[in-house]
Design an enzyme around this catalytic site. Structure first.
Site, mmCIF file in Angstrom:
data_model
loop_
_atom_site.group_PDB
_atom_site.id
_atom_site.type_symbol
_atom_site.label_atom_id
_atom_site.label_comp_id
_atom_site.label_asym_id
_atom_site.label_seq_id
_atom_site.Cartn_x
_atom_site.Cartn_y
_atom_site.Cartn_z
ATOM 1 N N CYS A 1 42.748 35.072 32.896
ATOM 2 C CA CYS A 1 42.106 34.194 31.928
ATOM 3 C C CYS A 1 41.873 32.818 32.572
ATOM 4 C CB CYS A 1 42.935 34.061 30.656
ATOM 5 S SG CYS A 1 44.627 33.574 30.929
ATOM 6 N N CYS B 1 44.555 30.769 34.539
ATOM 7 C CA CYS B 1 44.963 31.203 35.871
ATOM 8 C C CYS B 1 43.945 30.755 36.902
ATOM 9 C CB CYS B 1 45.105 32.713 35.922
ATOM 10 S SG CYS B 1 45.598 33.443 34.375
#
Lengths: 333, 78
Positions: free
Chosen positions: B10, B13
């Site tokens: 997502c 990260c």
């Protein structure tokens, strides 16, 4: 006028904003009783209202949430048993991060540390379904009794759904890697008030960036329903006298991936069109609780039979709640 | 030095990975930065909240999008 009523109208429903947008549009020479004027008013007013509520609510929730990192939640739940543990899991699920991508590491962390499936699932069900934001937004768009009923029934679904899954004894249906590894326990960080506020502000920024498109889309669909789709068409499909309306709304909502902020404007428009309250709430619950992406994620940690049990229990539960609300709608509206 | 960013892919990260690269260039150090998205592998580290940062197989942070400066401090401490 009652003070609380005033507070409700101005702070949550933002009557001032509605009047302000109306004044601006009228000054521009638009007739608000026309279709175009009406849709424009609905769109502008709803978009601004939702973004204000979204930012304020996420800020408050994230601040509370900074006191309950997953490691702490797991420790709290590990110390409880039976029904109380399910209830605590459902309640803690209401103050968790919004991102569905964080639910799988949570699942692994909970299960890996030996928490029973029933508690983990109570938490997993409640987490996307009910939170403080949904309570206040529902109160802003409908009223407090609907909001409280929604949250209570959502919690009941989480507690009972988790308990049922626990009773099925499907521990064998978890992918092996989930339980194979010990869970790391880093010492908890000492957060200062400033860290918490910074965290909350970051959450607001991140979530607004992620959901703004869904909100615009949701409000757009809402405006479309509001002013362009004839009531007769909607009622023929999912009118309150149609018995199939609840299952249909649930099944349409399940594959959709959005959160409560994007679905509320659609719900609002549908209720105005005379669709049953239970039907609309079932649709919202289906959209938030289950989605194709979240099921695909969950499949990575649980085997198909358990996934199917989870899916059926939630779907049936949502339909039941929908029928209940439709049957008792006269108490709320 | 081997740095791993754990997370399901997502946005958080991705930001953490970017910040890690920035930190490395600030420090003028070379390291291999690997993104780990496989849940089984993430679970192996015992991490419950992503994104997490692993330096030379040791988890140094989890559940936080660290700024480039914070990552730099962790790299230097490692």
């Amino acid at each position: 006028m009652d003070f609380f009523e005033w507070l409700n109208d101005q702070l949550l429903r933002m009557e001032w904003l509605s009047q302000g947008v109306k004044a601006v549009l009228e000054a521009l020479g638009l007739d608000l009783s026309s279709r175009l004027g009406g849709s424009l008013h609905f769109f502008i007013y709803d978009v601004i209202k939702i973004f204000i509520l979204l930012s304020v609510l996420i800020f408050i929730i994230s601040w509370i949430q900074s006191y309950f990192p997953p490691e702490r939640t797991r420790r709290i739940l590990g110390g409880l048993q039976g029904f109380r543990a399910n209830l605590a899991a459902a309640l803690l699920g209401t103050i968790t991060p919004f991102c569905s991508c964080s639910s799988i590491p949570l699942f692994i962390g909970f299960t890996g540390s030996g928490l029973p499936l029933s508690i983990t699932f109570s938490f997993l069900i409640s987490s996307p379904l009910v939170d403080l934001a949904s309570l206040i937004l529902l109160a802003g768009i409908f009223n407090w009794s609907i909001a409280i009923a929604y949250v209570l029934l959502g919690l009941v679904l989480a507690v009972l759904g988790g308990a049922l899954i626990g009773a099925l004894r499907m521990e064998q249906q978890i992918e092996a890697f989930v339980t194979r590894h010990p869970v790391l326990d880093l010492p908890p960080e000492q957060l200062q008030l400033r860290d918490r506020l910074r965290y909350a502000a970051e959450q607001v920024q991140e979530i607004v960036q992620r959901v703004w498109m869904y909100v615009l889309l949701g409000v757009g669909i809402g405006a479309l329903i509001h002013n362009w789709i004839p009531e007769s068409v909607i009622n023929a499909l999912i009118g309150s006298d149609k018995l199939w309306s609840v299952p249909l709304a649930t099944l349409i909502g399940i594959p959709m991936y959005a959160d409560i902020f994007g679905t509320l404007p659609i719900a609002e428009a549908l209720v105005h069109k005379g669709v049953g309250l239970g039907t609309v709430l079932a649709f919202m619950m289906a959209v938030t609780a289950l989605s194709l992406p979240s099921l695909i994620m969950l499949r990575k940690v649980v085997k198909p039979p358990l996934l199917a049990a989870f899916f059926s229990i939630i779907t049936l539960g949502i339909m039941l709640i929908g029928y209940l609300f439709n049957a008792f709608a006269y108490l709320f509206l | 030095m081997l740095i791993k960013v754990l997370g399901s892919g997502c946005k958080k990260c991705i930001t953490l990975t970017e910040n890690t690269h920035t930190a490395l260039s600030q420090l003028q150090r070379e390291a291999e930065v690997v993104k780990v998205t496989d849940f089984a592998e993430i679970a192996a580290y015992g991490v419950m909240s992503t994104p997490a940062l692993v330096i030379d197989e040791r988890v140094v942070s989890m559940g936080k999008v660290l700024s480039a400066d914070e990552v730099a401090a962790l790299i230097q401490a490692a």
